[in-house]
Design an enzyme around this catalytic site. Sequence first.
Site, PDB file in Angstrom:
ATOM      1  N   ASP A  27      -4.528   0.994 -10.029  1.00  0.00           N
ATOM      2  CA  ASP A  27      -6.068   0.522  -9.635  1.00  0.00           C
ATOM      3  C   ASP A  27      -6.564   0.271 -11.453  1.00  0.00           C
ATOM      4  OD1 ASP A  27      -5.797   1.152  -7.109  1.00  0.00           O
ATOM      5  OD2 ASP A  27      -6.815   3.304  -7.015  1.00  0.00           O
TER       6      ASP A  27
ATOM      7  N   ASP B 292       3.132   1.915  -4.763  1.00  0.00           N
ATOM      8  CA  ASP B 292       3.179   1.726  -5.938  1.00  0.00           C
ATOM      9  C   ASP B 292       3.730   3.691  -7.261  1.00  0.00           C
ATOM     10  OD1 ASP B 292       0.793   3.522  -5.786  1.00  0.00           O
ATOM     11  OD2 ASP B 292      -0.729   3.172  -7.471  1.00  0.00           O
TER      12      ASP B 292
ATOM     13  N   GLU C 234       0.660  -1.112  -0.328  1.00  0.00           N
ATOM     14  CA  GLU C 234       0.112   0.152  -0.120  1.00  0.00           C
ATOM     15  C   GLU C 234       1.037   1.246   0.177  1.00  0.00           C
ATOM     16  OE1 GLU C 234      -3.118   0.434  -1.390  1.00  0.00           O
ATOM     17  OE2 GLU C 234      -3.298  -1.201   0.139  1.00  0.00           O
ATOM     18  N   HIS C 235       0.017   2.334  -0.571  1.00  0.00           N
ATOM     19  CA  HIS C 235       1.016   3.482  -0.960  1.00  0.00           C
ATOM     20  C   HIS C 235       2.774   3.508  -1.154  1.00  0.00           C
ATOM     21  CE1 HIS C 235      -1.747   6.406   0.515  1.00  0.00           C
ATOM     22  NE2 HIS C 235      -1.853   6.384   0.795  1.00  0.00           N
TER      23      HIS C 235
ATOM     24  N   GLU D 186      -7.098  10.563 -15.054  1.00  0.00           N
ATOM     25  CA  GLU D 186      -7.125  10.663 -13.293  1.00  0.00           C
ATOM     26  C   GLU D 186      -6.232  11.737 -12.572  1.00  0.00           C
ATOM     27  OE1 GLU D 186      -8.006   7.567 -11.196  1.00  0.00           O
ATOM     28  OE2 GLU D 186      -7.127   7.803  -8.935  1.00  0.00           O
TER      29      GLU D 186
ATOM     30  N   SER E 159     -25.543   9.207 -14.970  1.00  0.00           N
ATOM     31  CA  SER E 159     -25.218   8.654 -14.520  1.00  0.00           C
ATOM     32  C   SER E 159     -26.512   8.506 -13.700  1.00  0.00           C
ATOM     33  CB  SER E 159     -23.939   8.496 -13.059  1.00  0.00           C
ATOM     34  OG  SER E 159     -23.783   7.698 -12.268  1.00  0.00           O
TER      35      SER E 159
ATOM     36  N   SER F 296     -12.839   5.120  -9.445  1.00  0.00           N
ATOM     37  CA  SER F 296     -12.974   5.882 -10.282  1.00  0.00           C
ATOM     38  C   SER F 296     -12.677   5.129 -11.541  1.00  0.00           C
ATOM     39  CB  SER F 296     -12.546   7.170  -9.700  1.00  0.00           C
ATOM     40  OG  SER F 296     -11.198   6.508  -8.516  1.00  0.00           O
TER      41      SER F 296
ATOM     42  N   TYR G 131      -2.861  12.669   0.088  1.00  0.00           N
ATOM     43  CA  TYR G 131      -2.326  12.112  -0.444  1.00  0.00           C
ATOM     44  C   TYR G 131      -0.971  12.371  -1.364  1.00  0.00           C
ATOM     45  CZ  TYR G 131      -1.956   8.349  -4.053  1.00  0.00           C
ATOM     46  OH  TYR G 131      -1.658   7.217  -5.179  1.00  0.00           O
TER      47      TYR G 131
HETATM   48  C1  GLA Z   1      -5.382   5.237  -4.306  1.00  0.00           C
HETATM   49  C2  GLA Z   1      -3.892   5.284  -5.291  1.00  0.00           C
HETATM   50  C3  GLA Z   1      -3.859   4.082  -5.922  1.00  0.00           C
HETATM   51  C4  GLA Z   1      -2.612   3.772  -4.734  1.00  0.00           C
HETATM   52  C5  GLA Z   1      -3.393   3.649  -3.064  1.00  0.00           C
HETATM   53  C6  GLA Z   1      -2.643   3.485  -1.934  1.00  0.00           C
HETATM   54  O1  GLA Z   1      -5.535   3.823  -4.610  1.00  0.00           O
HETATM   55  O2  GLA Z   1      -5.042   5.005  -6.698  1.00  0.00           O
HETATM   56  O3  GLA Z   1      -2.646   4.579  -6.594  1.00  0.00           O
HETATM   57  O4  GLA Z   1      -1.925   4.754  -4.081  1.00  0.00           O
HETATM   58  O5  GLA Z   1      -4.726   4.809  -3.228  1.00  0.00           O
HETATM   59  O6  GLA Z   1      -1.602   2.370  -2.576  1.00  0.00           O
END
Ligand code: GLA
Length: 388
Positions: A179, A46, A43-44, A167, A77, A135, A231
Amino acid sequence: MTWLDVVAEDDLADGAAALFRSAFGGEPDGVWIAPGRVNLIGEHIDYAGGLVLPFALPYATAVAVRRREDTVMRAVSTRTDESWTGQLEEIGPGTPSGWAAYVAGVAWALQEHRIGGVDVAVHSSVPVGSGLSSSAALECSFALALSDLFGLAVDRNVLIDASIRAENEIAGASTGGMDQNIAMSARAGHALLLDCLDGSTRQIPIDLAASGTSLLVIDTNAPHRLVDGQYGARRAALDTACSELGVATLRGLPLEEAVSGLVDDTLIARVRHVISEIRRVELAVDLLDGGAAGAELGELMTASHHSLRDDYEVSSPELDSAVDAALRTGAYGARMTGGGFGGSAIALVPSDLVRTVADEITSSATRSGLPAPTFLIAEPAGSAHRFF
Ligand code: GLA
């Protein structure tokens, strides 16, 4: 206790097509579907050239789309009355704003491929704002629709890049690309090991049921707080750390070397999370390769959560409450998943304990005056595809 229903693909497609008919008249040219995701671990990292291990969920977004003869785009939507109509050439950073940025942004990012106007109707079963990647599901279903309708003859990597640019540049969320990659590359029954340094991937078979475990997803129903600013601040901190250390990436850097090259305690903590989390992903993959998906994997997940909570500071009281309650009631491990600051947690649970764990998570939230969570069971699903 509230469980989120899985919506069958034909119902999702029917929902998108029905909205299309009522908003625009006539039939769509087709319906495309892309999934949300959970991230098992990694996590966090990528956006830090790390390793991530997400899998797609059976919760997805359907877009019903029809080509137009002009350069107008119209988007509606089932989730909101807010629709958007505009010219393709007026799309740019901040225009449109809100949810339509994610679809319009994809058309903008693919403009060099001579995209024309379209009408698009969206219907989704991915909860919004829950850290389950609604998203990317929207971007990727629409990117695939444009590719098919305008005969782009590009591979999925081009569509992944376009979705990420939508995005980052049009919606203004500086996310890292995990994602969009999983939405486009997922395989049912597998997690995707994605190396964010060189873009390589490996499908890792996951059969939770065979090992008597379930992956419980806990949507805390807590609104994201300060997500964008926080973020971006985490990404910026890592850039600062890399420049102070004189390296292009933290990948492969021994932890002691990184720590000894930095002065600021917060930077040290951020870097400690990244380097230790990359290692945890490697260990998790070893376990899964060896067919293990129980206590040892759970321990890595819990260690990941503690690192995200204490060193990276992206958790929240709701996420911590869910993780703690899951661990108290017999989960092998639990952690926040996705961007954090609210959103969802996951717990690896012996299948016969799922209800007990979910009950305690709910009671614990109620006792602390937190919102009641919504639950779902995650089974690795497939990638974006054309439905008809
Ligand atoms: C969000 C972002 C991803 C990633 C996660 C944390 O989902 O879209 O790119 O950084 O947070 O892992």
